[in-house]
Scaffold this active site. Structure first.
Site, PDB file in Angstrom:
ATOM      1  N   PHE A 160       0.824  -1.107  -0.183  1.00  0.00           N
ATOM      2  CA  PHE A 160       0.602   0.112  -0.198  1.00  0.00           C
ATOM      3  C   PHE A 160       0.721   1.151  -0.012  1.00  0.00           C
ATOM      4  CE2 PHE A 160      -4.483   2.192   0.376  1.00  0.00           C
ATOM      5  CZ  PHE A 160      -3.824   2.615   0.853  1.00  0.00           C
ATOM      6  N   ASP A 269       9.038   3.301   1.675  1.00  0.00           N
ATOM      7  CA  ASP A 269       8.320   3.830   1.730  1.00  0.00           C
ATOM      8  C   ASP A 269       7.733   4.110   3.909  1.00  0.00           C
ATOM      9  OD1 ASP A 269       4.301   3.641   1.292  1.00  0.00           O
ATOM     10  OD2 ASP A 269       5.531   4.370   3.448  1.00  0.00           O
ATOM     11  N   LYS A 300       1.673  10.723   8.422  1.00  0.00           N
ATOM     12  CA  LYS A 300       1.272   9.497   9.543  1.00  0.00           C
ATOM     13  C   LYS A 300       1.925  10.616  11.176  1.00  0.00           C
ATOM     14  CE  LYS A 300      -0.526   5.645   7.535  1.00  0.00           C
ATOM     15  NZ  LYS A 300      -1.849   5.831   7.767  1.00  0.00           N
ATOM     16  N   THR A 324       1.347  24.113  -3.768  1.00  0.00           N
ATOM     17  CA  THR A 324       1.039  25.755  -3.430  1.00  0.00           C
ATOM     18  C   THR A 324       1.501  25.250  -1.997  1.00  0.00           C
ATOM     19  OG1 THR A 324      -0.920  25.070  -5.232  1.00  0.00           O
ATOM     20  CG2 THR A 324      -0.804  26.805  -2.551  1.00  0.00           C
TER      21      THR A 324
HETATM   22  C1  LIG Z   1       2.531   2.215   4.234  1.00  0.00           C
HETATM   23  C2  LIG Z   1       1.955   3.501   3.046  1.00  0.00           C
HETATM   24  N1  LIG Z   1       2.183   4.698   2.503  1.00  0.00           N
HETATM   25  C3  LIG Z   1       1.130   5.142   1.572  1.00  0.00           C
HETATM   26  C4  LIG Z   1       0.225   5.860   2.023  1.00  0.00           C
HETATM   27  C5  LIG Z   1      -0.237   6.625   2.660  1.00  0.00           C
HETATM   28  O1  LIG Z   1      -0.592   8.062   3.345  1.00  0.00           O
HETATM   29  P1  LIG Z   1      -2.190   9.203   2.550  1.00  0.00           P
HETATM   30  O2  LIG Z   1      -2.069   9.511   1.630  1.00  0.00           O
HETATM   31  O3  LIG Z   1      -3.191   8.418   3.711  1.00  0.00           O
HETATM   32  O4  LIG Z   1      -1.241   9.869   4.168  1.00  0.00           O
HETATM   33  C6  LIG Z   1      -0.245   5.101   3.503  1.00  0.00           C
HETATM   34  C7  LIG Z   1      -1.633   5.846   4.092  1.00  0.00           C
HETATM   35  N2  LIG Z   1      -2.448   4.430   5.150  1.00  0.00           N
HETATM   36  C8  LIG Z   1      -3.410   4.334   4.278  1.00  0.00           C
HETATM   37  C9  LIG Z   1      -4.186   3.364   5.862  1.00  0.00           C
HETATM   38  S1  LIG Z   1      -5.865   3.132   5.251  1.00  0.00           S
HETATM   39  C10 LIG Z   1      -5.705   3.821   4.106  1.00  0.00           C
HETATM   40  C11 LIG Z   1      -6.841   4.499   2.877  1.00  0.00           C
HETATM   41  O5  LIG Z   1      -6.784   5.295   2.299  1.00  0.00           O
HETATM   42  O6  LIG Z   1      -8.065   3.919   3.346  1.00  0.00           O
HETATM   43  C12 LIG Z   1      -4.070   4.628   4.190  1.00  0.00           C
HETATM   44  C13 LIG Z   1       0.553   4.187   4.066  1.00  0.00           C
HETATM   45  O7  LIG Z   1       0.082   2.616   4.747  1.00  0.00           O
END
Ligand SMILES: Cc1ncc(COP(=O)(O)O)c(CNc2csc(C(=O)O)c2)c1O
Length: 443
Positions: A160, A269, A300, A324
């Site tokens: 992910f 990541d 996070k 931006t």
């Molecule tokens: C390893 C890793 N890399 C990138 C991301 C994306 O981060 P955000 O864009 O959500 O801040 C995440 C975000 N985690 C996440 C948990 S549930 C979720 C969702 O979009 O449903 C996103 C991550 O766990």
């Protein structure tokens, strides 16, 4: 309240409305006044739990209010003192060998820009100093080569990396995230899937590493031969959304060697694993990589998105790694205080201590309730997870934990993951384990 929100936007993903005035420390309080021990902490994004007094002081400080009121276009109008703020926060906890950092809005934004910086670096290596041609400038405007490049980023099954379109091509954890969206044809290798207990299956798991690394090499060869050059490899230290899937330090060390041998960048990541829960700010620092990763992306628990990158990945022109806001200085002010509190209160050691209490307790429960908890309890620090016997039992356990006052989080097919904040103490682990045992006797 959900019905009212649903009149305005899709609200069916809401678990419950939260009382952010009453939520405190490790406890989340819902609008009905129910208080739950929070071992999920807003999808692993609360570094110091709820309403930490030191963070409130940051906002109450008149010198800081300016940053909360006037959000700058950081790429062109940074405030005086911005380099010092970055130095005292992000650079003070940078992965070894890193001196460059950029801030962004979120994890996806950070990964997207790490991919872009990787593509620019790879193309500039190919140019070898040659000037940009008119044909490149005109063709890229209509998405054609040579200006638009055929480059790719390799990712891993079960990963992910975010839900924006470039990240989504490298995300493979659940179909719900992917369905109906276009995806780029980029290389996908297998992430190791180990047999547990690890000490009993060391040889089988080493063979699994070799099999997955051979796939990485094959994908490099296949795509590079076809001119779809693999410019980078993106990987999580632990595949979190995919089910808290761990791989060995040796796997990551060899992956770095293969990636370098193929002239590509290694993008680690740390959006979910980073920020201290594993007992180090950066999970991959448990792997003793021979060299610094080329990029380390974060968000996070770091309160701001961003990435660390080695100097060779700096853009050659402005406006290419740019948007931006380029992040939010008010979040970096909060992060500066988080870093100070983590050091003052020794919270990285606390994560190790609380994590050991969690892991010992979970392993004990998996021995005493083998019909419910599989023998693949796994974790680093408080970044722990355990598998129930089925997706249904996982879901039932999740709901009953909630009813007994614990907010956990699901991931993968049948996993419950623990993502407490850094103020989670051993006695909180005991409370969690006691409630989990009560629930195991009721499912
Ligand atoms: C390893 C890793 N890399 C990138 C991301 C994306 O981060 P955000 O864009 O959500 O801040 C995440 C975000 N985690 C996440 C948990 S549930 C979720 C969702 O979009 O449903 C996103 C991550 O766990």
């Amino acid at each position: 309240m959900i019905a009212n929100l649903d009149k305005i936007q899709f609200a069916s993903a809401v678990w419950y409305f939260t009382d952010y005035k009453k939520s405190l420390g490790n406890y989340i309080v819902d609008v009905d006044g129910n208080s739950l021990l929070d071992v999920f902490s807003q999808i692993s994004s609360l570094p110091l739990g709820y309403n930490h007094p030191d963070l409130h002081k940051v906002i109450q400080d008149p010198d800081n209010q300016i940053a909360f009121v006037n959000r700058p276009a950081l790429g062109i109008f940074p405030a005086e003192g911005w380099p010092e703020k970055l130095t005292n926060s992000l650079l003070s906890i940078a992965p070894k060998g890193h001196t460059q950092v950029n801030t962004f809005a979120c994890g996806s934004c950070s990964n997207e820009n790490a991919f872009k910086a990787t593509f620019m670096w790879y193309r500039n290596k190919q140019r070898g100093g040659a000037p940009i041609t008119d044909e490149e400038n005109s063709s890229c405007l209509i998405n054609r080569q040579p200006g638009s490049t055929p480059f790719t980023i390799m990712s891993f099954k079960g990963s992910f990396h975010g839900q924006t379109l470039g990240c989504l091509t490298t995300t493979h954890s659940r179909s719900i995230f992917k369905l109906d969206f276009p995806a780029l044809d980029w290389p996908i290798a297998s992430f190791p899937r180990y047999r547990y207990p690890l000490e009993e299956f060391a040889e089988e798991n080493k063979a699994e590493d070799r099999k997955c690394l051979a796939q990485v090499e094959e994908e490099f060869e296949r795509f590079n031969k076809s001119g779809r050059f693999v410019a980078g490899v993106v990987i999580e230290p632990v595949q979190a959304e995919g089910g808290d899937v761990h791989a060995s330090p040796e796997f990551f060390q060899e992956l770095q060697r293969i990636t370098k041998k193929n002239g590509a960048a290694l993008i680690i990541d740390e959006v979910q694993t980073g920020g201290g829960a594993t007992g180090k700010y950066w999970c991959h620092e448990h792997f003793n990589l021979p060299d610094p990763a080329d990029f380390v992306t974060f968000s996070k628990k770091m309160l701001t998105g961003g990435f660390y990158s080695l100097p060779e990945f700096r853009p050659q022109q402005g406006l290419k790694i740019f948007n931006t806001w380029m992040g939010d200085p008010s979040k970096v002010l909060l992060l500066e205080k988080v870093v100070e509190v983590v050091k003052r209160d020794n919270l990285l050691n606390l994560a190790q201590e609380s994590g050991k209490r969690l892991m010992d307790g979970l392993k004990d429960l998996s021995k005493r309730y083998p019909q419910h908890i599989k023998n693949n309890v796994r974790g680093i620090g408080t970044f722990c997870a355990f598998d129930l016997s089925s997706p249904q039992k996982r879901d039932e356990t999740f709901v009953k934990l909630q009813h007994h006052g614990v907010q956990s989080g699901p991931c993968g097919e049948q996993t419950l993951r623990l993502r407490p904040s850094l103020v989670f103490q051993p006695h909180h682990a005991d409370i969690f384990l006691d409630i989990l045992e009560t629930v195991l006797n009721d499912i």
